[in-house]
Design an enzyme around this catalytic site. Structure first.
Site, PDB file in Angstrom:
ATOM      1  N   CYS A 113     -14.057  31.819  19.626  1.00 43.87           N
ATOM      2  CA  CYS A 113     -12.609  32.390  19.222  1.00 43.87           C
ATOM      3  C   CYS A 113     -13.126  33.564  17.986  1.00 43.87           C
ATOM      4  O   CYS A 113     -12.645  34.194  16.863  1.00 43.87           O
ATOM      5  CB  CYS A 113     -11.445  31.585  18.280  1.00 43.87           C
ATOM      6  N   HIS A 253      -6.653  34.384  13.263  1.00 48.22           N
ATOM      7  CA  HIS A 253      -6.902  34.305  14.457  1.00 48.22           C
ATOM      8  C   HIS A 253      -5.800  33.317  14.978  1.00 48.22           C
ATOM      9  O   HIS A 253      -5.188  32.266  14.224  1.00 48.22           O
ATOM     10  CB  HIS A 253      -8.670  32.796  15.030  1.00 48.22           C
ATOM     11  N   ASN A 283      -3.320  31.775  22.540  1.00 51.47           N
ATOM     12  CA  ASN A 283      -4.463  32.499  21.880  1.00 51.47           C
ATOM     13  C   ASN A 283      -5.625  33.088  23.034  1.00 51.47           C
ATOM     14  O   ASN A 283      -5.950  32.616  23.759  1.00 51.47           O
ATOM     15  CB  ASN A 283      -5.217  30.609  21.811  1.00 51.47           C
TER      16      ASN A 283
HETATM   17  O1  UT7 Z   1      -9.472  28.685  19.909  1.00 51.44           O
HETATM   18  C1  UT7 Z   1      -9.495  27.242  19.351  1.00 51.44           C
HETATM   19  C2  UT7 Z   1      -8.990  26.866  19.821  1.00 51.44           C
HETATM   20  N1  UT7 Z   1      -8.572  25.996  20.024  1.00 51.44           N
HETATM   21  C3  UT7 Z   1      -7.129  25.519  19.376  1.00 51.44           C
HETATM   22  O2  UT7 Z   1      -7.043  26.278  17.867  1.00 51.44           O
HETATM   23  C4  UT7 Z   1      -6.665  24.050  19.291  1.00 51.44           C
HETATM   24  C5  UT7 Z   1      -6.179  23.445  18.119  1.00 51.44           C
HETATM   25  N2  UT7 Z   1      -5.312  22.509  18.515  1.00 51.44           N
HETATM   26  C6  UT7 Z   1      -3.943  22.009  18.670  1.00 51.44           C
HETATM   27  O3  UT7 Z   1      -3.439  23.367  18.503  1.00 51.44           O
HETATM   28  C7  UT7 Z   1      -3.450  20.926  18.909  1.00 51.44           C
HETATM   29  O4  UT7 Z   1      -4.084  19.703  18.781  1.00 51.44           O
HETATM   30  C8  UT7 Z   1      -2.816  21.212  19.885  1.00 51.44           C
HETATM   31  C9  UT7 Z   1      -1.718  21.771  20.355  1.00 51.44           C
HETATM   32  C10 UT7 Z   1      -3.326  20.735  21.642  1.00 51.44           C
HETATM   33  C11 UT7 Z   1      -2.372  19.505  19.929  1.00 51.44           C
HETATM   34  O5  UT7 Z   1      -1.442  19.363  19.022  1.00 51.44           O
HETATM   35  P1  UT7 Z   1      -1.424  17.674  18.684  1.00 51.44           P
HETATM   36  O6  UT7 Z   1      -0.232  17.795  17.530  1.00 51.44           O
HETATM   37  O7  UT7 Z   1      -2.690  17.491  18.605  1.00 51.44           O
HETATM   38  O8  UT7 Z   1      -0.744  16.342  19.791  1.00 51.44           O
HETATM   39  P2  UT7 Z   1      -1.870  15.681  20.288  1.00 51.44           P
HETATM   40  O9  UT7 Z   1      -2.947  16.114  21.213  1.00 51.44           O
HETATM   41  O10 UT7 Z   1      -2.018  14.445  19.735  1.00 51.44           O
HETATM   42  O11 UT7 Z   1      -0.853  14.807  21.297  1.00 51.44           O
HETATM   43  C12 UT7 Z   1       0.232  13.732  21.558  1.00 51.44           C
HETATM   44  C13 UT7 Z   1       0.905  13.740  22.323  1.00 51.44           C
HETATM   45  C14 UT7 Z   1       0.110  12.585  23.118  1.00 51.44           C
HETATM   46  O12 UT7 Z   1       0.797  11.686  23.723  1.00 51.44           O
HETATM   47  P3  UT7 Z   1       0.673  10.239  23.181  1.00 51.44           P
HETATM   48  O13 UT7 Z   1      -0.676  10.529  23.376  1.00 51.44           O
HETATM   49  O14 UT7 Z   1       1.218  10.649  21.883  1.00 51.44           O
HETATM   50  O15 UT7 Z   1       1.971   9.588  24.247  1.00 51.44           O
HETATM   51  C15 UT7 Z   1      -0.168  13.949  24.641  1.00 51.44           C
HETATM   52  O16 UT7 Z   1       0.000  13.484  25.369  1.00 51.44           O
HETATM   53  O17 UT7 Z   1       1.094  14.431  22.654  1.00 51.44           O
HETATM   54  C16 UT7 Z   1       1.144  14.756  23.675  1.00 51.44           C
HETATM   55  N3  UT7 Z   1       0.693  16.056  24.323  1.00 51.44           N
HETATM   56  C17 UT7 Z   1       1.537  17.204  25.020  1.00 51.44           C
HETATM   57  N4  UT7 Z   1       2.992  16.129  25.475  1.00 51.44           N
HETATM   58  C18 UT7 Z   1       3.880  17.290  25.964  1.00 51.44           C
HETATM   59  C19 UT7 Z   1      -0.192  16.187  25.045  1.00 51.44           C
HETATM   60  N5  UT7 Z   1      -0.420  17.538  25.228  1.00 51.44           N
HETATM   61  C20 UT7 Z   1       1.161  17.560  26.049  1.00 51.44           C
HETATM   62  C21 UT7 Z   1       2.325  18.604  26.359  1.00 51.44           C
HETATM   63  N6  UT7 Z   1       3.050  18.753  26.796  1.00 51.44           N
HETATM   64  N7  UT7 Z   1       1.468  20.423  26.639  1.00 51.44           N
END
Ligand code: UT7
Length: 367
Positions: A113, A253, A283
């Site tokens: 990216c 970005h 993204n």
């Molecule tokens: O160009 C670079 C590309 N990548 C990025 O920029 C990614 C950067 N990271 C992020 O944007 C964030 O980490 C995410 C949006 C991907 C995830 O957000 P988060 O606040 O870090 O969530 P998490 O992965 O810690 O998950 C929190 C909870 C989990 O459940 P438990 O374990 O707390 O019960 C996940 O299983 O949310 C759950 N979860 C979801 N729930 C509903 C993960 N994805 C989803 C979803 N819908 N799509």
């Protein structure tokens, strides 16, 4: 030493839109969760007949139209993509052929990216060194082809699209003012697409194991992004002899609204100085910065003379920032129609293929 000005721009975004509610029908997620955690409401997804190279060509033609530059005047084409058409040949060569850029060198640049920042900097430095005059830089993606639509951690994030800039040499000061490029391969496993390369050539097992899909440790990427975005912006500004007070627009970005907010806080800059459109595109990796920039131009926000910073991060890990003074098209001597070159390009390409075929037949007869 010549200056490298951004004189043309264009985007190509597929029409089909996938909303959060549409994704909620595929995986266990919902609109509220996606909007709260990422700021994304919808993203565009390429039709079957579209691909990274077709979107790139459309964006390129528009950028050449704005710059009023004939494809035959291009010296260099750089395509940067996280979802290239093939491992090789380079997507840039497909673009070169389709737009009829008969004099241009062409190559792909892979920095995930951060690719658009790296590629604009490479083109600008080639112009600054005097080795070329006119360059085309394109960020183009059909990442929807590499997303596992059963993985809610990743499939909510990405969208398709392309953006292109024309860069041209000029004695007038301005254009690209500074750039910083960074990497940290110790974080390589945070964001990957492992299958199909030399380490994991395609097999039934790699398909079964999901190695041909994007895999991501979202939290690790989030922590890294919030650490580097503000710092890289400051670094590029210092190199250009500017401060945040001089900046009209930061064009980051577009990965996650919360990451952009954290950068704004770090820089002590108001959010209304940041161009944000992640809500409508998701993204789009290498294409996200040019798509945001072109939208800002089309809305009348970004104008000639404005001081801007592009800042991005991505897999690798890579990150970087680039400061520029926005210019616009150079005064035209005559009006050119870059789109008309496409027809000739197609004919020339067909003729060359036919000639190669005949050559092959003749050489077989000689043997
Ligand atoms: O160009 C670079 C590309 N990548 C990025 O920029 C990614 C950067 N990271 C992020 O944007 C964030 O980490 C995410 C949006 C991907 C995830 O957000 P988060 O606040 O870090 O969530 P998490 O992965 O810690 O998950 C929190 C909870 C989990 O459940 P438990 O374990 O707390 O019960 C996940 O299983 O949310 C759950 N979860 C979801 N729930 C509903 C993960 N994805 C989803 C979803 N819908 N799509």
């Amino acid at each position: 030493m010549p200056f490298a000005h951004i004189t043309g721009w264009g985007i190509s975004v597929p029409e089909p839109i996938l909303t959060n509610d549409d994704i909620a029908k595929m995986v266990d997620t919902n609109d509220e969760w996606i909007r709260d955690r990422t700021g994304i409401r919808e993203r565009h997804i390429a039709r079957e007949d579209q691909s990274t190279s077709t979107l790139a060509v459309e964006a390129a033609i528009k950028a050449l139209q704005v710059a009023n530059l004939a494809p035959t005047d291009l010296d260099l084409i750089i395509v940067t993509s996280s979802s290239p058409e093939y491992i090789f040949p380079a997507t840039a060569c497909l673009v070169q052929d389709q737009i009829g850029a008969t004099k241009a060198g062409a190559f792909d640049l892979l920095a995930a990216c951060s690719g658009f920042i790296y590629a604009v900097n490479m083109a600008a430095q080639s112009i600054r060194s005097g080795s070329i005059k006119n360059a085309l830089v394109i960020g183009s993606e059909t990442l929807s082809r590499f997303v596992n639509w059963k993985d809610r951690n990743t499939c909510i994030l990405f969208g398709d699209g392309a953006g292109a800039f024309v860069l041209q040499a000029s004695d007038q000061p301005g254009g690209v003012l500074s750039a910083v490029m960074h990497s940290d391969g110790s974080g390589a496993d945070s964001l990957t697409l492992l299958g199909g390369g030399a380490r994991h050539p395609a097999t039934e097992l790699t398909v079964h194991e999901g190695k041909h899909f994007v895999q991501m440790d979202g939290k690790a990427v989030f922590r890294f992004a919030t650490r580097v975005m503000g710092a890289a912006t400051k670094e590029a500004l210092e190199l250009a002899g500017l401060t945040t007070a001089d900046v009209d627009w930061v064009i980051p970005h577009q990965a996650n609204f919360r990451i952009i907010e954290t950068a704004a806080k770090y820089l002590k800059m108001p959010m209304d100085k940041f161009v944000v459109n992640v809500d409508r595109y998701g993204n789009t990796s290498t294409a996200s910065i040019p798509i945001a920039a072109v939208e800002a131009v089309e809305k009348g926000q970004l104008k000639a003379g404005h001081k801007i910073v592009f800042v991005g991060f991505g897999a690798g890990l890579t990150w970087g920032a680039l400061a520029a003074e926005w210019t616009g098209p150079m005064p035209a001597k005559k009006h050119v129609h870059p789109e008309q070159y496409r027809l000739f390009a197609r004919l020339r390409s067909l003729l060359r293929r036919a000639l190669r075929y005949i050559e092959g037949l003749l050489s077989r007869r000689e043997l």
